[in-house]
Design a protein around this motif. Structure first.
Motif, PDB file in Angstrom:
ATOM      1  N   PRO A 187       0.802  -1.231   0.000  1.00 51.30           N
ATOM      2  CA  PRO A 187       0.000   0.000   0.000  1.00 51.30           C
ATOM      3  C   PRO A 187       0.831   1.276   0.000  1.00 51.30           C
ATOM      4  O   PRO A 187       0.354   2.318  -0.454  1.00 51.30           O
ATOM      5  CB  PRO A 187      -0.822  -0.121   1.290  1.00 51.30           C
ATOM      6  CG  PRO A 187      -0.893  -1.582   1.569  1.00 51.30           C
ATOM      7  CD  PRO A 187       0.433  -2.118   1.114  1.00 51.30           C
ATOM      8  N   LYS A 188       2.060   1.206   0.499  1.00 51.77           N
ATOM      9  CA  LYS A 188       2.856   2.429   0.532  1.00 51.77           C
ATOM     10  C   LYS A 188       3.286   2.887  -0.857  1.00 51.77           C
ATOM     11  O   LYS A 188       3.694   4.034  -1.035  1.00 51.77           O
ATOM     12  CB  LYS A 188       4.072   2.253   1.448  1.00 51.77           C
ATOM     13  CG  LYS A 188       3.710   2.327   2.923  1.00 51.77           C
ATOM     14  CD  LYS A 188       4.920   2.590   3.807  1.00 51.77           C
ATOM     15  CE  LYS A 188       5.903   1.455   3.757  1.00 51.77           C
ATOM     16  NZ  LYS A 188       7.021   1.663   4.723  1.00 51.77           N
ATOM     17  N   LEU A 189       3.155   2.024  -1.849  1.00 56.18           N
ATOM     18  CA  LEU A 189       3.415   2.474  -3.214  1.00 56.18           C
ATOM     19  C   LEU A 189       2.344   3.467  -3.651  1.00 56.18           C
ATOM     20  O   LEU A 189       2.624   4.384  -4.430  1.00 56.18           O
ATOM     21  CB  LEU A 189       3.475   1.286  -4.177  1.00 56.18           C
ATOM     22  CG  LEU A 189       3.812   1.612  -5.642  1.00 56.18           C
ATOM     23  CD1 LEU A 189       5.078   2.456  -5.759  1.00 56.18           C
ATOM     24  CD2 LEU A 189       3.946   0.331  -6.464  1.00 56.18           C
ATOM     25  N   ASP A 190       1.112   3.307  -3.154  1.00 54.48           N
ATOM     26  CA  ASP A 190       0.084   4.313  -3.421  1.00 54.48           C
ATOM     27  C   ASP A 190       0.495   5.665  -2.861  1.00 54.48           C
ATOM     28  O   ASP A 190       0.270   6.710  -3.486  1.00 54.48           O
ATOM     29  CB  ASP A 190      -1.252   3.897  -2.792  1.00 54.48           C
ATOM     30  CG  ASP A 190      -2.018   2.889  -3.633  1.00 54.48           C
ATOM     31  OD1 ASP A 190      -1.750   2.777  -4.843  1.00 54.48           O
ATOM     32  OD2 ASP A 190      -2.901   2.212  -3.069  1.00 54.48           O
ATOM     33  N   LEU A 191       1.088   5.679  -1.672  1.00 58.16           N
ATOM     34  CA  LEU A 191       1.570   6.933  -1.093  1.00 58.16           C
ATOM     35  C   LEU A 191       2.669   7.526  -1.965  1.00 58.16           C
ATOM     36  O   LEU A 191       2.664   8.735  -2.252  1.00 58.16           O
ATOM     37  CB  LEU A 191       2.085   6.702   0.327  1.00 58.16           C
ATOM     38  CG  LEU A 191       2.710   7.924   1.007  1.00 58.16           C
ATOM     39  CD1 LEU A 191       1.676   9.018   1.213  1.00 58.16           C
ATOM     40  CD2 LEU A 191       3.355   7.522   2.337  1.00 58.16           C
ATOM     41  N   GLY A 192       3.617   6.698  -2.400  1.00 61.46           N
ATOM     42  CA  GLY A 192       4.667   7.176  -3.286  1.00 61.46           C
ATOM     43  C   GLY A 192       4.095   7.762  -4.571  1.00 61.46           C
ATOM     44  O   GLY A 192       4.587   8.777  -5.077  1.00 61.46           O
TER      45      GLY A 192
END
Length: 293
Positions: A187-192
């Motif tokens: 999910p942190k790729l969405d933040l990136g």
């Protein structure tokens, strides 16, 4: 077959079938989403499989007439849009995807190990020019990994273009939309994806005036947006540079496909310089970051 005007009708390809499955699984969660009303797989009805989703009473940030009041002039209200944007993916990443029956939606095991090989092979299939910075960023990604990896549900193309907000202040998400790239991954790729182009100083003169990134005027800083995500999600963000590099690099490859197919389409032709800027940016962050050293 009568379709009430309060429902939206979408034809389904493989990506849209994925979308239907995801929004159905989001029922009962805190993630704002459209309701999944039903699927018809009988091609005699409309010529192909389709599904009905609930109507969303809200507005899209991609409205070409500009953002509605009070977000057009009230900069304090506008800040809430940014915080709501990242709260959406923070809540999404915390959905219990196993309990929702999404175990086979993606392949979280080896997610990061696959990224460079998968998108390098994709670029080779569509390649029509050199992309300076590609090799440098790819090499950095091969040599580095996140501090931790907690698999979760991710949107895959998260940005202002793929959400809707409720009318009026304070800012409230109405729905996350367009789930064709949704999967179980990191999910942190969405933040990136969200912050890879987010300016450090949103009050800079380049974000004032009209057009372009004028909507960024008065928005919270990148650090504040990232902190909001961390607070809501409970995830650490000390390895954010990794995700920014991956997001810029991957998005450049995705957009390059559109550019290579542009023909006389000016919208797709416009991806050309954007791709080069993204790839150059990925390499520059890889070169200058202290992460992993």
């Amino acid at each position: 077959m009568h379709i009430p005007p309060s429902f939206a009708l979408w034809s389904l390809d493989a990506g849209i079938r994925r979308e239907m499955r995801i929004i159905d699984a989001l029922d009962g969660t805190e993630v704002p989403h459209t309701a999944a009303l039903g699927v018809c797989e009988d091609p005699s009805v409309l010529g192909r499989t389709f599904y009905l989703m609930g109507w969303v009473d809200g507005w899209s940030p991609m409205n070409t007439d500009g953002w509605p009041a009070p977000f057009d002039t009230d900069l304090e209200a506008r800040q809430g849009l940014a915080y709501q944007l990242v709260e959406g993916i923070a809540l999404l990443g915390n959905v219990d995807w196993r309990a929702k029956g999404l175990q086979d939606l993606g392949r979280p095991d080896g997610f990061h190990e696959r990224q460079v090989d998968r998108w390098t092979a994709f670029l080779e299939r569509i390649k029509g020019r050199e992309l300076p910075g590609f090799d440098e960023a790819a090499a950095w990604l091969r040599a580095h990994k996140p501090i931790d990896f907690i698999p979760g549900l991710m949107h895959g193309d998260y940005q202002f273009a793929n959400v809707m907000f409720r009318h009026g202040a304070p800012a409230r998400l109405a729905a996350l939309i367009d789930w064709e790239m949704g999967t179980v991954g990191d999910p942190k790729l969405d933040l990136g994806w969200v912050v890879q182009s987010w300016p450090d100083d949103t009050d800079s003169p380049e974000y004032s005036g009209s057009g372009g990134y004028a909507y960024m005027t008065g928005m919270p800083s990148r650090d504040n947006v990232v902190q909001e995500y961390a607070d809501v999600s409970g995830r650490q963000v000390d390895d954010l540079d990794y995700y920014i590099i991956l997001a810029k690099w991957k998005l450049a490859v995705v957009l390059e496909q559109g550019f290579q197919r542009a023909g006389d389409d000016p919208k797709l032709e416009a991806f050309g310089p954007v791709v080069l800027d993204l790839m150059r940016g990925a390499a520059e962050v890889a070169e200058t970051t202290d992460y992993g050293r």
